[in-house]
Design a protein around this motif. Sequence first.
Motif, PDB file in Angstrom:
ATOM      1  N   GLU A  67      56.191 -37.372 -46.595  1.00 47.03           N
ATOM      2  CA  GLU A  67      55.587 -38.637 -46.763  1.00 47.03           C
ATOM      3  C   GLU A  67      56.563 -39.819 -47.232  1.00 47.03           C
ATOM      4  OE1 GLU A  67      51.501 -40.905 -48.569  1.00 47.03           O
ATOM      5  OE2 GLU A  67      51.958 -38.764 -48.641  1.00 47.03           O
ATOM      6  N   HIS A  68      57.168 -39.302 -48.505  1.00 54.60           N
ATOM      7  CA  HIS A  68      58.189 -40.402 -49.128  1.00 54.60           C
ATOM      8  C   HIS A  68      59.349 -41.126 -48.288  1.00 54.60           C
ATOM      9  CE1 HIS A  68      59.896 -42.227 -52.652  1.00 54.60           C
ATOM     10  NE2 HIS A  68      61.047 -41.623 -52.250  1.00 54.60           N
ATOM     11  N   GLN A  69      60.016 -40.027 -47.580  1.00 54.37           N
ATOM     12  CA  GLN A  69      60.881 -40.141 -46.675  1.00 54.37           C
ATOM     13  C   GLN A  69      60.529 -41.060 -45.407  1.00 54.37           C
ATOM     14  OE1 GLN A  69      62.934 -39.730 -49.098  1.00 54.37           O
ATOM     15  NE2 GLN A  69      64.639 -39.340 -47.593  1.00 54.37           N
ATOM     16  N   TRP A  70      59.422 -40.603 -44.821  1.00 53.09           N
ATOM     17  CA  TRP A  70      58.926 -41.481 -43.843  1.00 53.09           C
ATOM     18  C   TRP A  70      58.528 -42.872 -44.066  1.00 53.09           C
ATOM     19  CZ3 TRP A  70      59.371 -41.182 -38.976  1.00 53.09           C
ATOM     20  CH2 TRP A  70      59.128 -40.008 -38.022  1.00 53.09           C
ATOM     21  N   ARG A  71      57.995 -43.009 -45.391  1.00 46.44           N
ATOM     22  CA  ARG A  71      58.050 -44.515 -45.555  1.00 46.44           C
ATOM     23  C   ARG A  71      59.231 -45.184 -45.621  1.00 46.44           C
ATOM     24  NH1 ARG A  71      54.678 -45.549 -51.054  1.00 46.44           N
ATOM     25  NH2 ARG A  71      54.874 -47.671 -50.251  1.00 46.44           N
ATOM     26  N   GLY A 110      75.466 -52.942 -39.120  1.00 51.37           N
ATOM     27  CA  GLY A 110      76.191 -52.348 -38.332  1.00 51.37           C
ATOM     28  C   GLY A 110      75.540 -51.236 -37.791  1.00 51.37           C
ATOM     29  N   ALA A 111      74.495 -50.590 -38.830  1.00 49.60           N
ATOM     30  CA  ALA A 111      74.048 -49.128 -38.625  1.00 49.60           C
ATOM     31  C   ALA A 111      73.141 -49.228 -37.381  1.00 49.60           C
ATOM     32  CB  ALA A 111      72.933 -48.901 -39.995  1.00 49.60           C
ATOM     33  N   PHE A 112      72.297 -49.979 -37.090  1.00 51.91           N
ATOM     34  CA  PHE A 112      71.497 -49.956 -35.979  1.00 51.91           C
ATOM     35  C   PHE A 112      72.269 -50.292 -34.815  1.00 51.91           C
ATOM     36  CE2 PHE A 112      66.887 -50.809 -37.827  1.00 51.91           C
ATOM     37  CZ  PHE A 112      67.098 -49.665 -38.785  1.00 51.91           C
ATOM     38  N   GLU A 113      73.187 -51.032 -34.691  1.00 52.05           N
ATOM     39  CA  GLU A 113      73.982 -51.352 -33.626  1.00 52.05           C
ATOM     40  C   GLU A 113      74.791 -50.053 -33.291  1.00 52.05           C
ATOM     41  OE1 GLU A 113      73.831 -55.337 -35.960  1.00 52.05           O
ATOM     42  OE2 GLU A 113      74.062 -53.025 -36.463  1.00 52.05           O
ATOM     43  N   LEU A 114      75.253 -49.396 -34.135  1.00 55.46           N
ATOM     44  CA  LEU A 114      75.709 -48.046 -33.743  1.00 55.46           C
ATOM     45  C   LEU A 114      74.987 -47.039 -33.132  1.00 55.46           C
ATOM     46  CD1 LEU A 114      78.228 -46.376 -33.803  1.00 55.46           C
ATOM     47  CD2 LEU A 114      77.670 -45.569 -36.149  1.00 55.46           C
ATOM     48  N   ILE A 115      73.738 -47.216 -33.706  1.00 56.21           N
ATOM     49  CA  ILE A 115      72.549 -46.119 -33.172  1.00 56.21           C
ATOM     50  C   ILE A 115      72.315 -46.390 -31.887  1.00 56.21           C
ATOM     51  CG2 ILE A 115      70.288 -45.325 -33.057  1.00 56.21           C
ATOM     52  CD1 ILE A 115      70.462 -45.454 -36.150  1.00 56.21           C
ATOM     53  N   GLY A 116      72.227 -47.665 -31.529  1.00 53.45           N
ATOM     54  CA  GLY A 116      71.973 -48.135 -30.280  1.00 53.45           C
ATOM     55  C   GLY A 116      72.973 -48.125 -29.143  1.00 53.45           C
ATOM     56  N   ALA A 154      60.217 -48.250 -43.335  1.00 57.88           N
ATOM     57  CA  ALA A 154      60.506 -49.547 -44.065  1.00 57.88           C
ATOM     58  C   ALA A 154      61.683 -50.084 -43.316  1.00 57.88           C
ATOM     59  CB  ALA A 154      60.725 -49.264 -45.514  1.00 57.88           C
ATOM     60  N   LEU A 155      62.734 -49.267 -43.085  1.00 63.40           N
ATOM     61  CA  LEU A 155      63.949 -49.493 -42.375  1.00 63.40           C
ATOM     62  C   LEU A 155      63.722 -49.931 -41.079  1.00 63.40           C
ATOM     63  CD1 LEU A 155      66.351 -46.900 -43.953  1.00 63.40           C
ATOM     64  CD2 LEU A 155      66.544 -49.409 -44.359  1.00 63.40           C
ATOM     65  N   GLY A 156      62.922 -49.521 -40.280  1.00 61.15           N
ATOM     66  CA  GLY A 156      62.778 -49.610 -38.818  1.00 61.15           C
ATOM     67  C   GLY A 156      63.294 -48.616 -38.055  1.00 61.15           C
ATOM     68  N   VAL A 157      63.576 -47.461 -38.688  1.00 58.43           N
ATOM     69  CA  VAL A 157      64.443 -46.609 -37.959  1.00 58.43           C
ATOM     70  C   VAL A 157      63.537 -45.783 -37.013  1.00 58.43           C
ATOM     71  CG1 VAL A 157      65.748 -44.176 -38.374  1.00 58.43           C
ATOM     72  CG2 VAL A 157      66.147 -45.960 -39.994  1.00 58.43           C
ATOM     73  N   ASP A 158      62.183 -45.925 -37.433  1.00 60.34           N
ATOM     74  CA  ASP A 158      61.081 -45.092 -36.471  1.00 60.34           C
ATOM     75  C   ASP A 158      61.161 -45.839 -34.832  1.00 60.34           C
ATOM     76  OD1 ASP A 158      60.043 -47.285 -37.953  1.00 60.34           O
ATOM     77  OD2 ASP A 158      58.010 -46.757 -37.334  1.00 60.34           O
ATOM     78  N   ARG A 159      61.447 -47.240 -35.034  1.00 57.45           N
ATOM     79  CA  ARG A 159      61.566 -47.807 -33.868  1.00 57.45           C
ATOM     80  C   ARG A 159      62.725 -47.651 -32.944  1.00 57.45           C
ATOM     81  NH1 ARG A 159      59.943 -52.195 -37.454  1.00 57.45           N
ATOM     82  NH2 ARG A 159      62.061 -52.954 -37.170  1.00 57.45           N
ATOM     83  N   LEU A 160      63.802 -47.063 -33.502  1.00 54.93           N
ATOM     84  CA  LEU A 160      64.737 -46.585 -32.813  1.00 54.93           C
ATOM     85  C   LEU A 160      64.904 -44.908 -32.322  1.00 54.93           C
ATOM     86  CD1 LEU A 160      67.489 -48.565 -34.800  1.00 54.93           C
ATOM     87  CD2 LEU A 160      66.533 -49.113 -32.577  1.00 54.93           C
ATOM     88  N   ILE A 161      64.495 -44.303 -33.460  1.00 52.52           N
ATOM     89  CA  ILE A 161      64.737 -42.616 -33.188  1.00 52.52           C
ATOM     90  C   ILE A 161      63.142 -42.050 -33.155  1.00 52.52           C
ATOM     91  CG2 ILE A 161      65.520 -40.678 -34.251  1.00 52.52           C
ATOM     92  CD1 ILE A 161      67.723 -42.406 -35.705  1.00 52.52           C
ATOM     93  N   PRO A 162      63.060 -41.352 -32.051  1.00 51.53           N
ATOM     94  CA  PRO A 162      61.728 -40.715 -32.054  1.00 51.53           C
ATOM     95  C   PRO A 162      61.381 -39.509 -33.062  1.00 51.53           C
ATOM     96  CG  PRO A 162      63.231 -39.806 -30.300  1.00 51.53           C
ATOM     97  CD  PRO A 162      63.745 -41.238 -30.860  1.00 51.53           C
ATOM     98  N   ALA A 163      60.205 -39.663 -33.406  1.00 50.75           N
ATOM     99  CA  ALA A 163      59.602 -38.532 -34.572  1.00 50.75           C
ATOM    100  C   ALA A 163      60.307 -37.121 -34.382  1.00 50.75           C
ATOM    101  CB  ALA A 163      58.163 -38.713 -34.623  1.00 50.75           C
ATOM    102  N   GLU A 164      60.571 -36.827 -33.330  1.00 48.10           N
ATOM    103  CA  GLU A 164      60.827 -35.393 -32.929  1.00 48.10           C
ATOM    104  C   GLU A 164      62.341 -35.090 -33.201  1.00 48.10           C
ATOM    105  OE1 GLU A 164      60.707 -37.082 -28.575  1.00 48.10           O
ATOM    106  OE2 GLU A 164      59.493 -37.299 -30.804  1.00 48.10           O
ATOM    107  N   ALA A 195      74.196 -40.162 -25.989  1.00 45.11           N
ATOM    108  CA  ALA A 195      74.226 -39.062 -27.094  1.00 45.11           C
ATOM    109  C   ALA A 195      72.662 -38.911 -27.642  1.00 45.11           C
ATOM    110  CB  ALA A 195      75.181 -39.497 -28.207  1.00 45.11           C
ATOM    111  N   ILE A 196      72.296 -37.732 -28.264  1.00 44.62           N
ATOM    112  CA  ILE A 196      71.252 -37.639 -28.855  1.00 44.62           C
ATOM    113  C   ILE A 196      71.319 -38.194 -30.326  1.00 44.62           C
ATOM    114  CG2 ILE A 196      69.711 -35.862 -29.868  1.00 44.62           C
ATOM    115  CD1 ILE A 196      70.147 -34.120 -27.443  1.00 44.62           C
ATOM    116  N   VAL A 197      70.595 -39.026 -31.111  1.00 42.21           N
ATOM    117  CA  VAL A 197      70.769 -39.548 -32.074  1.00 42.21           C
ATOM    118  C   VAL A 197      69.557 -39.291 -32.899  1.00 42.21           C
ATOM    119  CG1 VAL A 197      70.992 -41.603 -33.604  1.00 42.21           C
ATOM    120  CG2 VAL A 197      71.899 -41.465 -31.221  1.00 42.21           C
ATOM    121  N   GLY A 198      69.557 -38.705 -34.260  1.00 48.87           N
ATOM    122  CA  GLY A 198      68.514 -38.354 -35.151  1.00 48.87           C
ATOM    123  C   GLY A 198      68.757 -38.502 -36.346  1.00 48.87           C
TER     124      GLY A 198
END
Length: 243
Positions: free
Chosen positions: A136-140, A112-118, A144-154, A125-128
């Motif tokens: 580096e550790h947190q970005w990995r 349900g996490a990604f569905e809610l973000i979408g 790995a979760l694929g959050v970077d495909r949903l939420i922009p780096a900024e 809403a702005i979602v971050g």
Amino acid sequence: MKLINVNHAVFFDVDDTLYDHLQPFREALEATLDTGPDFPYEPAYHRMRYYSDFLSVEAGGTPTHGQVLESMRTERFVRSLGEFGLTLSPEEAASVQAAYLDRQFDIRPFTGAFELIGKLQELGAIVGVITNGPPEHQWRKIRALGVDRLIPAELVFISGAVGFTKPDTRLFKLIEGKLGKSAEQCCYLGDSWRNDVVGAVGAGWRAVWFNHRGVRPETDPHLLHTPVSSYAELARLLLGESL
């Protein structure tokens, strides 16, 4: 707290909020200490998180590299597991820590996490993300979760890159300024009472405590916050509907 317009910003913690942080902890103990199925993994995990936060505060914020970071990471296992009858040498604690790190990138988001973000993004809403740790550790983990495909780096704020560590209210205020939002327009969801609820409430944000493990508040339980225990419950709170 139904977020239905472009004036709101909703931020998520990462560890034990977007994914089950207990999983790599349990696997690391099983692999290195042969703890077996009857070990109290969840209580031990809570104590590890407690000491992680405690040692981070002692260090003046989450260290991002070097000996201070390594010492903090191993000491949290020495102290937490010692409370459950496991006396670890520094070398043994380092082995547990290495196994724990190895398993932190084989992770999956909570149902349900990604569905809610979408859904939140569809509503405007702005979602971050706001998370403590070395960049580096947190970005990995985020990748790995694929959050970077949903939420922009900024819209990803990592304490080690920003220079402020939750619960420091300056981190939240910095984000407000970058977004041009007021505190009342910002909401933060996280599992840690100390870092996420106390930090967000202190900054005047709406705080949602993702207390899916049913733990007690570490400090004043009357802080203005909303507890939820699942993403289904969170969706009803934020969207007024089920996913």
